[in-house]
Write an enzyme that holds these catalytic residues in place. Sequence first.
Site, PDB file in Angstrom:
ATOM      1  N   SER A 176      83.046  18.852  61.627  1.00 62.06           N
ATOM      2  CA  SER A 176      81.659  18.462  61.920  1.00 62.06           C
ATOM      3  C   SER A 176      81.581  17.524  63.127  1.00 62.06           C
ATOM      4  O   SER A 176      82.374  16.590  63.264  1.00 62.06           O
ATOM      5  CB  SER A 176      81.055  17.767  60.707  1.00 62.06           C
ATOM      6  OG  SER A 176      79.771  17.278  61.043  1.00 62.06           O
ATOM      7  N   LYS A 234      73.813  22.979  50.823  1.00 63.48           N
ATOM      8  CA  LYS A 234      72.407  22.877  51.234  1.00 63.48           C
ATOM      9  C   LYS A 234      71.424  23.300  50.135  1.00 63.48           C
ATOM     10  O   LYS A 234      70.322  22.778  50.056  1.00 63.48           O
ATOM     11  CB  LYS A 234      72.164  23.732  52.479  1.00 63.48           C
ATOM     12  CG  LYS A 234      72.690  23.090  53.744  1.00 63.48           C
ATOM     13  CD  LYS A 234      72.273  23.875  54.964  1.00 63.48           C
ATOM     14  CE  LYS A 234      72.870  23.264  56.210  1.00 63.48           C
ATOM     15  NZ  LYS A 234      72.506  23.968  57.421  1.00 63.48           N
ATOM     16  N   ASP A 292      66.660  21.741  60.091  1.00 62.96           N
ATOM     17  CA  ASP A 292      67.318  22.822  60.847  1.00 62.96           C
ATOM     18  C   ASP A 292      66.316  23.604  61.702  1.00 62.96           C
ATOM     19  O   ASP A 292      66.648  24.029  62.808  1.00 62.96           O
ATOM     20  CB  ASP A 292      68.011  23.793  59.885  1.00 62.96           C
ATOM     21  CG  ASP A 292      69.419  23.327  59.528  1.00 62.96           C
ATOM     22  OD1 ASP A 292      69.976  22.522  60.290  1.00 62.96           O
ATOM     23  OD2 ASP A 292      69.944  23.767  58.490  1.00 62.96           O
ATOM     24  N   GLY A 329      70.742  34.422  56.269  1.00 65.04           N
ATOM     25  CA  GLY A 329      71.368  33.353  55.493  1.00 65.04           C
ATOM     26  C   GLY A 329      70.583  32.058  55.606  1.00 65.04           C
ATOM     27  O   GLY A 329      69.375  32.066  55.886  1.00 65.04           O
ATOM     28  N   GLY A 330      71.292  30.927  55.428  1.00 65.66           N
ATOM     29  CA  GLY A 330      70.647  29.619  55.408  1.00 65.66           C
ATOM     30  C   GLY A 330      69.893  29.297  56.690  1.00 65.66           C
ATOM     31  O   GLY A 330      68.716  28.918  56.646  1.00 65.66           O
ATOM     32  N   LYS A 333      68.569  41.663  51.795  1.00 66.83           N
ATOM     33  CA  LYS A 333      68.404  40.237  52.092  1.00 66.83           C
ATOM     34  C   LYS A 333      67.348  40.034  53.175  1.00 66.83           C
ATOM     35  O   LYS A 333      66.545  39.105  53.123  1.00 66.83           O
ATOM     36  CB  LYS A 333      69.742  39.628  52.539  1.00 66.83           C
ATOM     37  CG  LYS A 333      70.715  39.488  51.370  1.00 66.83           C
ATOM     38  CD  LYS A 333      71.865  38.597  51.696  1.00 66.83           C
ATOM     39  CE  LYS A 333      71.514  37.140  51.542  1.00 66.83           C
ATOM     40  NZ  LYS A 333      72.629  36.249  51.881  1.00 66.83           N
ATOM     41  N   GLY A 338      73.062  26.925  70.882  1.00 66.19           N
ATOM     42  CA  GLY A 338      72.907  26.242  69.593  1.00 66.19           C
ATOM     43  C   GLY A 338      73.025  24.738  69.706  1.00 66.19           C
ATOM     44  O   GLY A 338      72.654  24.021  68.769  1.00 66.19           O
TER      45      GLY A 338
HETATM   46  P1  NAP Z   1      75.110  31.886  56.092  1.00 62.38           P
HETATM   47  O1  NAP Z   1      74.137  31.286  55.143  1.00 62.38           O
HETATM   48  O2  NAP Z   1      76.468  32.234  55.619  1.00 62.38           O
HETATM   49  O3  NAP Z   1      74.437  33.206  56.721  1.00 62.38           O
HETATM   50  C1  NAP Z   1      75.096  34.012  57.649  1.00 62.38           C
HETATM   51  C2  NAP Z   1      74.309  35.272  57.893  1.00 62.38           C
HETATM   52  O4  NAP Z   1      75.014  36.015  58.878  1.00 62.38           O
HETATM   53  C3  NAP Z   1      74.165  36.177  56.672  1.00 62.38           C
HETATM   54  O5  NAP Z   1      72.958  36.866  56.745  1.00 62.38           O
HETATM   55  C4  NAP Z   1      75.360  37.130  56.846  1.00 62.38           C
HETATM   56  O6  NAP Z   1      75.176  38.368  56.236  1.00 62.38           O
HETATM   57  C5  NAP Z   1      75.345  37.313  58.353  1.00 62.38           C
HETATM   58  N1  NAP Z   1      76.638  37.762  58.846  1.00 62.38           N
HETATM   59  C6  NAP Z   1      77.835  37.162  58.636  1.00 62.38           C
HETATM   60  N2  NAP Z   1      78.807  37.845  59.274  1.00 62.38           N
HETATM   61  C7  NAP Z   1      78.199  38.920  59.871  1.00 62.38           C
HETATM   62  C8  NAP Z   1      78.688  39.998  60.666  1.00 62.38           C
HETATM   63  N3  NAP Z   1      79.973  40.109  60.964  1.00 62.38           N
HETATM   64  N4  NAP Z   1      77.794  40.889  61.122  1.00 62.38           N
HETATM   65  C9  NAP Z   1      76.486  40.768  60.819  1.00 62.38           C
HETATM   66  N5  NAP Z   1      75.971  39.779  60.059  1.00 62.38           N
HETATM   67  C10 NAP Z   1      76.814  38.853  59.602  1.00 62.38           C
HETATM   68  O7  NAP Z   1      75.346  30.918  57.344  1.00 62.38           O
HETATM   69  P2  NAP Z   1      74.258  29.966  58.052  1.00 62.38           P
HETATM   70  O8  NAP Z   1      74.335  28.589  57.504  1.00 62.38           O
HETATM   71  O9  NAP Z   1      72.947  30.624  58.070  1.00 62.38           O
HETATM   72  O10 NAP Z   1      74.861  29.891  59.520  1.00 62.38           O
HETATM   73  C11 NAP Z   1      74.728  30.974  60.420  1.00 62.38           C
HETATM   74  C12 NAP Z   1      74.995  30.507  61.830  1.00 62.38           C
HETATM   75  O11 NAP Z   1      74.050  29.506  62.215  1.00 62.38           O
HETATM   76  C13 NAP Z   1      76.371  29.881  62.018  1.00 62.38           C
HETATM   77  O12 NAP Z   1      76.936  30.378  63.184  1.00 62.38           O
HETATM   78  C14 NAP Z   1      76.100  28.398  62.181  1.00 62.38           C
HETATM   79  O13 NAP Z   1      77.027  27.794  63.066  1.00 62.38           O
HETATM   80  C15 NAP Z   1      74.725  28.427  62.810  1.00 62.38           C
HETATM   81  N6  NAP Z   1      74.003  27.173  62.542  1.00 62.38           N
HETATM   82  C16 NAP Z   1      73.770  26.376  63.592  1.00 62.38           C
HETATM   83  C17 NAP Z   1      73.095  25.190  63.411  1.00 62.38           C
HETATM   84  C18 NAP Z   1      72.849  24.321  64.601  1.00 62.38           C
HETATM   85  O14 NAP Z   1      72.422  23.190  64.407  1.00 62.38           O
HETATM   86  N7  NAP Z   1      73.067  24.793  65.809  1.00 62.38           N
HETATM   87  C19 NAP Z   1      72.638  24.811  62.139  1.00 62.38           C
HETATM   88  C20 NAP Z   1      72.898  25.666  61.057  1.00 62.38           C
HETATM   89  C21 NAP Z   1      73.578  26.854  61.289  1.00 62.38           C
HETATM   90  P3  NAP Z   1      75.662  38.618  54.734  1.00 62.38           P
HETATM   91  O15 NAP Z   1      74.632  37.952  53.862  1.00 62.38           O
HETATM   92  O16 NAP Z   1      75.700  40.081  54.619  1.00 62.38           O
HETATM   93  O17 NAP Z   1      77.024  37.965  54.602  1.00 62.38           O
END
Ligand code: NAP
Length: 503
Positions: free
Chosen positions: A230, A279, A316, A341-342, A367, A446
């Site tokens: 982090s 979260k 977020d 996702g989240g 989803k 990001g």
């Molecule tokens: P998450 O809850 O695990 O959700 C990930 C999403 O991406 C899910 O819909 C997942 O699908 C999909 N996914 C994963 N691998 C994939 C692939 N190979 N091809 C297509 N879809 C795929 O994670 P999250 O917390 O939302 O985070 C997602 C991204 O946002 C991360 O890269 C994180 O670094 C970024 N983020 C950035 C910030 C920031 O402040 N910049 C804050 C939060 C998050 P499935 O449900 O099918 O697995």
Amino acid sequence: MWRQLERGLCASRFLELRLDWLADDREIAVFLKKLASKRPKATLIATCRRVEGGGKYRGTVAKQLIHLADAIRAGCSWYDLEIETASASPAELLRVLLPEGRRLTSAHFFERIPANLERIAANLERTRPAAIKIAAQCDSLAESLKLLAFGEAWARKRRQDTVVMPMGEVALPTRLLTLRESGNFMYAPVENATAPGQISLDAMKNLYRADKLNRKTQVYGVIGDPIGHSLSPQMQNAGFQARRVNAVYLPFLVHDLRDFVDAIGPLGIRGFSVTIPHKESILKYLDGCDPLAEAIGAVNTVIVRSGGKLYGYNTDYVGILRSLESRMPLPNSRVLILGAGGAAHAVAFGLAQAGSCVYVSSRRPEKAKALAKATGGHTIAWKHLRHEFFDAILNATPVGMYPNVDQSPLEARELNCRLVFDTIYNPRQTKLLKLAARRGIETVSGVDMFVAQGTAQWEIWTGQRAPVVAMRKAVENALKESEKKQRATRHQAKRGTKSRTKI
Ligand code: NAP
């Protein structure tokens, strides 16, 4: 070792010399000769811990004591003797061999915290030392707090000089927080960690400003599992430093939310960030929640209100809205979100509230459908994307994130839009953003989102305007540093492959 000593002296005048980490008796003798000739102005503790006591020294007890006696003659004022050696050496022998040095008798428990701390401390005292130290692996904050409370009680009741050290990554924040009490000290490696959960001297001094902590220091942190990667500590501590707020922000590795929630009061935590995987699960521990966070079903920020009540927010989406609003009008805009996702949830709810028309595409259509329904948006199949036009495309999947930096969720021909926003911040320039830039499309990294969600948290906790420039700079610097290390690792891996091929 001499180089480490010199580096250590720049940060502290109180150093431990781990003689047992030197290669052999000859190296120890050479080092101590140099120490005797240079005599740095510092309080030095000599340690030559034997393997039986958790150290690296393989020589006899007699040799160990001779090295410690040489170290005292060379200018060390203290020596640390593990209980295994201390209890095997008659007090008279120690007095004759080491008449000048002050002895810290120590006990180490690398597996778990012992059940009977009183008995251990009493055994240590029996060797008649000037101070005692108990270091123990703590797998929960509850165990760390037990050890710290024991140390305080023992020091009050029996003797002033009692040092307790919780070991392990879960215990890391408590190691720092003991420094709020005057007179305590904590180990920090200059280069090589000697026990798990140690914080480097550089981070102690420059990131957590350990030497400035006192009873009035407010405590904040981030909870997650894993948490080591982090960048929030860099960003939030830079904010406190820039505004001269007496506060510290620490990483909490949390396997068990109950354990963390129970430690909020005893550690005096005023607020915390929440990251993966807590979260959603943190919601059931909250006394109240911001309506949008409740609708999103995820909280990334908690403030501890009077009476210890926990109140949650989600910042977020703030970052995305702030970045997009400054680049395009949001009402009636068509925005495609990749992933469900989240992060996608936070963004979709935020955009819907701002009047955007949200489209969701994810590899699991059910989803995407659920998210679109909850936000009044639409779904769109991944394979149809190239026939559609959007004002903005937003990647909320981890595709392209380090170490998979050569991947992109979309190909160049699928980027039919005015702007591409990637939520990924490591690397800062993802493959997706590079493809978009090559086609002349405006891009947002990001990092913008990360800084905006973090500064919004900072403002919730402090009630002041966040020093955005300082906080962003801290994140950029940390990312540059991590990208440099990643390049070096890739380079090394490539060279390794080449040399193996030659063989
Ligand atoms: P998450 O809850 O695990 O959700 C990930 C999403 O991406 C899910 O819909 C997942 O699908 C999909 N996914 C994963 N691998 C994939 C692939 N190979 N091809 C297509 N879809 C795929 O994670 P999250 O917390 O939302 O985070 C997602 C991204 O946002 C991360 O890269 C994180 O670094 C970024 N983020 C950035 C910030 C920031 O402040 N910049 C804050 C939060 C998050 P499935 O449900 O099918 O697995």
